[in-house]
Design an enzyme around this catalytic site. Structure first.
Site, PDB file in Angstrom:
ATOM      1  N   ASP A  17       0.624  -1.438   0.106  1.00  0.00           N
ATOM      2  CA  ASP A  17       0.058  -0.156  -0.167  1.00  0.00           C
ATOM      3  C   ASP A  17       0.763   0.874  -0.224  1.00  0.00           C
ATOM      4  OD1 ASP A  17      -1.856  -2.168   0.136  1.00  0.00           O
ATOM      5  OD2 ASP A  17      -2.921  -0.974   2.003  1.00  0.00           O
ATOM      6  N   LYS A 115      -6.825  -5.179  -2.787  1.00  0.00           N
ATOM      7  CA  LYS A 115      -7.834  -5.274  -1.336  1.00  0.00           C
ATOM      8  C   LYS A 115      -8.529  -4.850  -1.462  1.00  0.00           C
ATOM      9  CE  LYS A 115      -4.198  -4.398   1.413  1.00  0.00           C
ATOM     10  NZ  LYS A 115      -5.443  -3.488   2.686  1.00  0.00           N
ATOM     11  N   CYS A 160      -1.794  -2.982   7.531  1.00  0.00           N
ATOM     12  CA  CYS A 160      -2.239  -3.062   6.737  1.00  0.00           C
ATOM     13  C   CYS A 160      -0.962  -4.090   7.024  1.00  0.00           C
ATOM     14  CB  CYS A 160      -1.540  -2.306   5.377  1.00  0.00           C
ATOM     15  SG  CYS A 160      -1.266  -3.791   3.877  1.00  0.00           S
TER      16      CYS A 160
END
Ligand code: VGL
Ligand code: ZN
Length: 214
Positions: A17, A115, A160
């Site tokens: 990310d 995701k 995350c």
């Protein structure tokens, strides 16, 4: 003495990310989030196997405070699967904010996995969505590719990266988190809790200078 870890054939660098919205100026900016980019680029050069992930939400996602009238970002609400922290709208599919940071240079990344694309389910972990049931498919990919030791870097350490490290251990992988190539959101002690939980799960907190390649 430093124990050096030389990347091997069954090692993979997973860059989570590193997106515009998680960097300064973005919708859910992680303090200093962009500072990791040069380090991640340098690390990636030493790995044969590199994967990147993107948080990738539809507009109106259940994790957005804007989807819950009367609620605010960083409030916690009960969704069908349990408690969920609410966030500002971020990483909306195909938006500039959802793009990988423009200076991220991972030319040989074999997989870019998205995701958080189910409207009703958030997904911090790269393995399992926040309902804790729905798999992303990444564990199967890694097993089929023979990749067994995961080096995790990216944003954010306490969401995350931490959830991915813990789930990675549950899936039976060896997991190292390279902390200086991560940055945290750090809400109400979440970073300290995440560091504790990562270690308790049997993942290793390490620094990038303990990784070298020949
Ligand atoms: C994340 C908050 C909201 C993350 C994603 O990937 O760490 N954090 N969505
Ligand atoms: Zn998100």
């Amino acid at each position: 003495m430093t124990a050096y870890l030389t990347p091997a054939q069954d090692d993979v660098l997973i860059v989570t990310d590193v997106q515009n919205d998680f960097c300064p100026g973005g919708a859910l900016a992680v303090p200093d989030g962009d500072a990791i980019v040069p380090l991640v680029n340098a690390l990636a050069g030493g790995f044969d196997h590199v994967i990147a992930t993107q948080d990738w939400h539809p507009a109106g996602h259940a994790s957005f405070a804007s989807s819950h009238p009367g609620q605010h970002a960083f409030d916690t609400v009960a969704l069908a699967y349990g408690e969920q922290m609410l966030w500002p709208d971020h990483c909306v599919q195909a938006s500039v904010g959802a793009a990988l940071h423009p200076d991220l240079h991972l030319p040989h990344a074999a997989l870019i996995m998205r995701k958080g694309f189910r409207r009703e389910i958030d997904s911090y972990s790269i393995f399992r969505e926040n309902d804790r049931r729905t798999p992303t498919g990444l564990a199967g990919y890694l097993r089929e590719r023979g990749l067994r030791r995961l080096f995790l870097v990216g944003l954010a350490t306490d969401f995350c990266v931490a959830w991915s490290a813990i789930d990675g251990r549950r899936e039976g992988f060896e997991v190292l988190v390279l902390e200086d190539a991560c940055r945290a959101i750090d809400l109400d002690g979440s970073l300290a809790r995440a560091r504790h939980d990562i270690s308790a799960a049997g993942a290793v907190l390490a620094l990038t200078d303990s990784v070298r390649w020949s």
